[in-house]
Scaffold this motif. Structure first.
Motif, PDB file in Angstrom:
ATOM      1  N   ALA A  62       0.836  -1.198   0.000  1.00  0.00           N
ATOM      2  CA  ALA A  62       0.000   0.000   0.000  1.00  0.00           C
ATOM      3  C   ALA A  62       0.874   1.253   0.000  1.00  0.00           C
ATOM      4  O   ALA A  62       1.893   1.313   0.693  1.00  0.00           O
ATOM      5  N   SER A  63       0.459   2.247  -0.787  1.00  0.00           N
ATOM      6  CA  SER A  63       1.160   3.531  -0.804  1.00  0.00           C
ATOM      7  C   SER A  63       0.304   4.521  -1.571  1.00  0.00           C
ATOM      8  O   SER A  63      -0.607   4.133  -2.307  1.00  0.00           O
ATOM      9  N   ASP A  64       0.578   5.804  -1.379  1.00  0.00           N
ATOM     10  CA  ASP A  64      -0.130   6.818  -2.146  1.00  0.00           C
ATOM     11  C   ASP A  64       0.698   8.096  -2.177  1.00  0.00           C
ATOM     12  O   ASP A  64       1.534   8.340  -1.309  1.00  0.00           O
ATOM     13  N   ALA A  65       0.431   8.897  -3.207  1.00  0.00           N
ATOM     14  CA  ALA A  65       1.091  10.190  -3.355  1.00  0.00           C
ATOM     15  C   ALA A  65       0.230  11.075  -4.241  1.00  0.00           C
ATOM     16  O   ALA A  65      -0.148  10.674  -5.350  1.00  0.00           O
ATOM     17  N   ASN A  66      -0.126  12.251  -3.730  1.00  0.00           N
ATOM     18  CA  ASN A  66      -0.867  13.266  -4.485  1.00  0.00           C
ATOM     19  C   ASN A  66      -2.229  12.785  -4.977  1.00  0.00           C
ATOM     20  O   ASN A  66      -2.757  13.309  -5.964  1.00  0.00           O
ATOM     21  N   VAL A  67      -2.781  11.808  -4.304  1.00  0.00           N
ATOM     22  CA  VAL A  67      -4.109  11.306  -4.652  1.00  0.00           C
ATOM     23  C   VAL A  67      -4.928  11.190  -3.371  1.00  0.00           C
ATOM     24  O   VAL A  67      -4.485  10.561  -2.399  1.00  0.00           O
ATOM     25  N   ASP A  68      -6.105  11.804  -3.369  1.00  0.00           N
ATOM     26  CA  ASP A  68      -7.030  11.695  -2.239  1.00  0.00           C
ATOM     27  C   ASP A  68      -8.115  10.674  -2.561  1.00  0.00           C
ATOM     28  O   ASP A  68      -8.741  10.742  -3.636  1.00  0.00           O
ATOM     29  N   GLY A 562      -2.001  -0.614  -9.119  1.00  0.00           N
ATOM     30  CA  GLY A 562      -2.805   0.462  -8.571  1.00  0.00           C
ATOM     31  C   GLY A 562      -3.277   1.497  -9.574  1.00  0.00           C
ATOM     32  O   GLY A 562      -3.334   1.278 -10.784  1.00  0.00           O
ATOM     33  N   PHE A 563      -3.615   2.659  -9.029  1.00  0.00           N
ATOM     34  CA  PHE A 563      -4.101   3.818  -9.780  1.00  0.00           C
ATOM     35  C   PHE A 563      -2.923   4.776  -9.948  1.00  0.00           C
ATOM     36  O   PHE A 563      -2.253   5.116  -8.974  1.00  0.00           O
ATOM     37  N   ARG A 564      -2.681   5.220 -11.180  1.00  0.00           N
ATOM     38  CA  ARG A 564      -1.533   6.068 -11.460  1.00  0.00           C
ATOM     39  C   ARG A 564      -1.983   7.351 -12.153  1.00  0.00           C
ATOM     40  O   ARG A 564      -2.899   7.332 -12.988  1.00  0.00           O
ATOM     41  N   HIS A 578      -0.081   8.499  -7.312  1.00  0.00           N
ATOM     42  CA  HIS A 578      -0.507   7.101  -7.374  1.00  0.00           C
ATOM     43  C   HIS A 578      -1.258   6.726  -6.101  1.00  0.00           C
ATOM     44  O   HIS A 578      -1.189   7.436  -5.085  1.00  0.00           O
ATOM     45  N   PHE A 579      -1.951   5.572  -6.177  1.00  0.00           N
ATOM     46  CA  PHE A 579      -2.676   5.060  -5.009  1.00  0.00           C
ATOM     47  C   PHE A 579      -2.754   3.545  -5.092  1.00  0.00           C
ATOM     48  O   PHE A 579      -3.167   2.988  -6.109  1.00  0.00           O
ATOM     49  N   ILE A 580      -2.341   2.875  -4.001  1.00  0.00           N
ATOM     50  CA  ILE A 580      -2.560   1.442  -3.797  1.00  0.00           C
ATOM     51  C   ILE A 580      -3.102   1.277  -2.387  1.00  0.00           C
ATOM     52  O   ILE A 580      -2.473   1.720  -1.421  1.00  0.00           O
TER      53      ILE A 580
END
Length: 618
Positions: A62-68, A562-564, A578-580
């Motif tokens: 799991a990780s995320d950056a600049n995505v809500d 994930g979502f990129r 991105h978002f996982i």
């Protein structure tokens, strides 16, 4: 990814690399008849063959950056239903998610979700598919304002559940002016013929896209069963669609044999936009690449231009200096908001490529069977060969001797009988070569075969080369059924072969110049190009792209990666978000949606759970 548009992929030479997944599914081969094989002569949509929409277990952390993450809806209160959810689309306060055939298929349909509060989406209803039918790619809602209809229309495609005879093909159009009370306008509309022969139901359809032009409305369908696979319907009266054109781009998009890893040329997906005043259809044509059509007159689409795959896969060359042909697999694409570029996704679910070579150095094309040990980094098929004839009677199979691989002629009995017979005789692997016959002796099929040894299928010509080291001077291979008999006696030995796997990465993203059709840049998730992530981390292939209507941004559904979020500013693809999720994701669809609340959201469909609603937040 596609169900077997079961026909033939032609192997014109013996110097191409092996395909690792199936061009056509053959259940049995009894008395010269393949039960379950459609004689369309066309590659098919095989979502469950391993080439598309894969089943690899695991996920990235799991990780995320600049995505809500704004909201999420798990459609299955009693836990995940792996593979059940497919694509996503939206209109107004509602999202629409198609229901695929997995984990089991009685009927699919479309889940209608209330997203009036994006932070708290709620399931409204399920619009059921016809019995024995499911939906996957390309659901869409548009507003129609014609002399026949005023309101919102949902379109979704129909494919038939594996092994089912009750399902329908074509597309279904639904009045969703009131999404809480959807009304089917027509079910199973499409092309009711195959190669000029009338059918009782419309051909199965892999994807659909609608558009309006003036006072008329149209839908373009992927015809799973014909070479003329670009079918356009006039849906100005959505209760009575009319087929107005059928088009094939096989000749225009075919790559020179050997320039791409595969020769499966077919329509997979499409979009229609007005570009410089011209209604332009952008089609994704699998191993044929991407192409543009002028559809100002939908009854007579005209070819504009297409892309060519590079001689060497540009990503593998950059990452590892590996010189290898591109995979192909042009899956889906969208124009950027200014029409300068289009962003495209090459879907590839097998990070390993199987290559096959005879002792004399001839490379050949082979197709792995279904329920047999697969050739991978831990399993190869190498050694001496022996011809065993038809191998329909285990007692007649000659002993291996020094040979480890049985070479079998197709015909009379089914594939499982053949392979199980040579397995019982002590062979460690099997090569089945094609017969002469109406399906074409050069045709390649993926055998539905159950055995405990590796088994591959090759063309008749390559079977002869393996057995004789060449071709007889009078060799013929004719579809009429006539042709040269096998010169090697049963029990005779052939060339040694070596069939093994090399890592070539998962599918990735392209940025193309929409005018020149040149490949400008590529993007890949780093883990997807590392052999260390080839298993146990889920499917790390790209699937779909949605471009932002205002910004130089693209949103990518990347299955287990994930979502990129990508920027294409300056003609370069750069990840900016991105978002996982915790526990991983399996994203299929992605849709940019201008919500009635004035905000822009990005919707993503997770195959195993349901709907995610995001906002890019740099």
């Amino acid at each position: 990814m596609r169900f077997s548009r079961a026909g033939a992929v032609m192997a014109a030479t013996a110097t191409v690399l092996v395909l690792a997944a199936s061009p056509a599914l053959a259940h049995d081969d009894v008395d010269g008849v393949d039960d379950g094989v459609l004689d369309s002569g066309k590659e098919t949509h095989n979502h469950h063959s391993g080439q598309q929409h894969g089943e690899e277990e695991g996920h990235l952390p799991a990780s995320d950056a600049n995505v809500d993450l704004i909201g999420r809806l798990d459609l299955f209160a009693d836990g995940e239903e792996p593979g059940r959810i497919a694509d996503v689309s939206a209109y107004g306060d509602y999202a629409y998610l198609t229901a695929f055939w997995e984990p089991e298929c009685d009927r699919g349909g479309v889940y209608v979700v209330d997203i009036s509060d994006p932070a708290a989406p709620e399931l409204v209803t399920l619009i059921p598919s016809h019995r024995g039918t499911f939906s996957g790619e390309g659901s869409q809602v548009i507003h129609l304002e014609t002399r026949y209809f005023s309101g919102e229309v949902l379109a979704y495609q129909n494919e038939i559940c594996p092994g089912d005879t009750k399902g329908v093909g074509g597309v279904t159009l639904v009045d969703v002016t009131d999404p809480t009370k959807p009304k089917k306008l027509v079910e199973g509309a499409g092309d009711f013929s195959v190669a000029g022969k009338a059918q009782t139901k419309a051909n199965e359809t892999h994807s659909v896209r609608m558009w309006t032009d003036g006072g008329r409305a149209y839908a373009v369908l992927v015809d799973d069963l014909e070479d003329t696979d670009i079918d356009i319907l006039d849906i100005t009266n959505p209760s009575k669609p009319k087929l107005i054109s059928e088009t094939s781009l096989d000749e225009q998009t075919a790559q020179p044999l050997g320039d791409v890893h595969g020769d499966a040329v077919f329509l997979h997906d499409m979009v229609v936009e007005e570009i410089d005043g011209v209604m332009t259809m952008l089609v994704s044509y699998w191993d044929g690449g991407y192409a543009k059509l002028n559809v100002e007159n939908p009854a007579n689409p005209t070819f504009i231009s297409d892309t060519d795959f590079a001689a060497d896969d540009p990503v593998r060359l950059q990452v590892d200096g590996q010189s290898i042909t591109p995979e192909g697999n042009a899956h889906q694409a969208e124009f950027t908001n200014d029409g300068e570029y289009f962003i495209a996704t090459d879907e590839d679910f097998d990070p390993y490529r199987v290559v096959a070579t005879m002792a004399d150095g001839t490379e050949f094309t082979a197709i792995q069977g279904s329920d047999v040990p697969q050739i991978d980094p831990g399993t190869d098929l190498a050694g001496e060969t022996r011809f065993v004839g038809l191998a329909c009677d285990a007692a007649s199979v000659p002993a291996p001797g020094t040979a480890t691989i049985a070479v079998i002629e197709r015909g009379v009995c089914d594939f499982s009988v053949k392979v199980q017979a040579v397995e019982a005789a002590g062979y460690e692997g099997a090569i089945v070569f094609n017969r002469t016959g109406e399906d074409g002796c050069e045709a390649l099929v993926s055998m539905l075969v159950d055995a405990e040894i590796p088994a591959v299928f090759v063309s008749r010509t390559d079977g002869f080369r393996i057995l004789t080291g060449g071709l007889p001077a009078d060799y013929t291979c004719e579809a009429s059924g006539a042709g040269t008999a096998v010169p090697t006696p049963v029990g005779g030995t052939g060339q040694s072969v070596d069939i093994s796997a090399v890592f070539d990465g998962w599918g990735y993203v392209h940025l193309f110049d929409a005018e020149t059709m040149q490949d400008v840049d590529q993007y890949w998730v780093p883990e997807s190009q590392s052999a260390a992530y080839a298993s146990d981390f889920g499917d790390l292939s790209v699937h779909e792209v949605a471009t932002d209507p205002d910004e130089e941004l693209a949103y990518i559904s990347y299955y287990a990666a994930g979502f990129r979020v990508l920027s294409y500013a300056g003609g370069q693809l750069t990840e900016v978000g991105h978002f996982i999720d915790e526990g991983g994701n399996n994203f299929w669809g992605v849709e940019v949606h201008q919500h009635p609340d004035g905000e822009e959201y990005v919707l993503a469909s997770d195959r195993d759970s349901g709907l995610y609603i995001f906002q890019y937040a740099p």
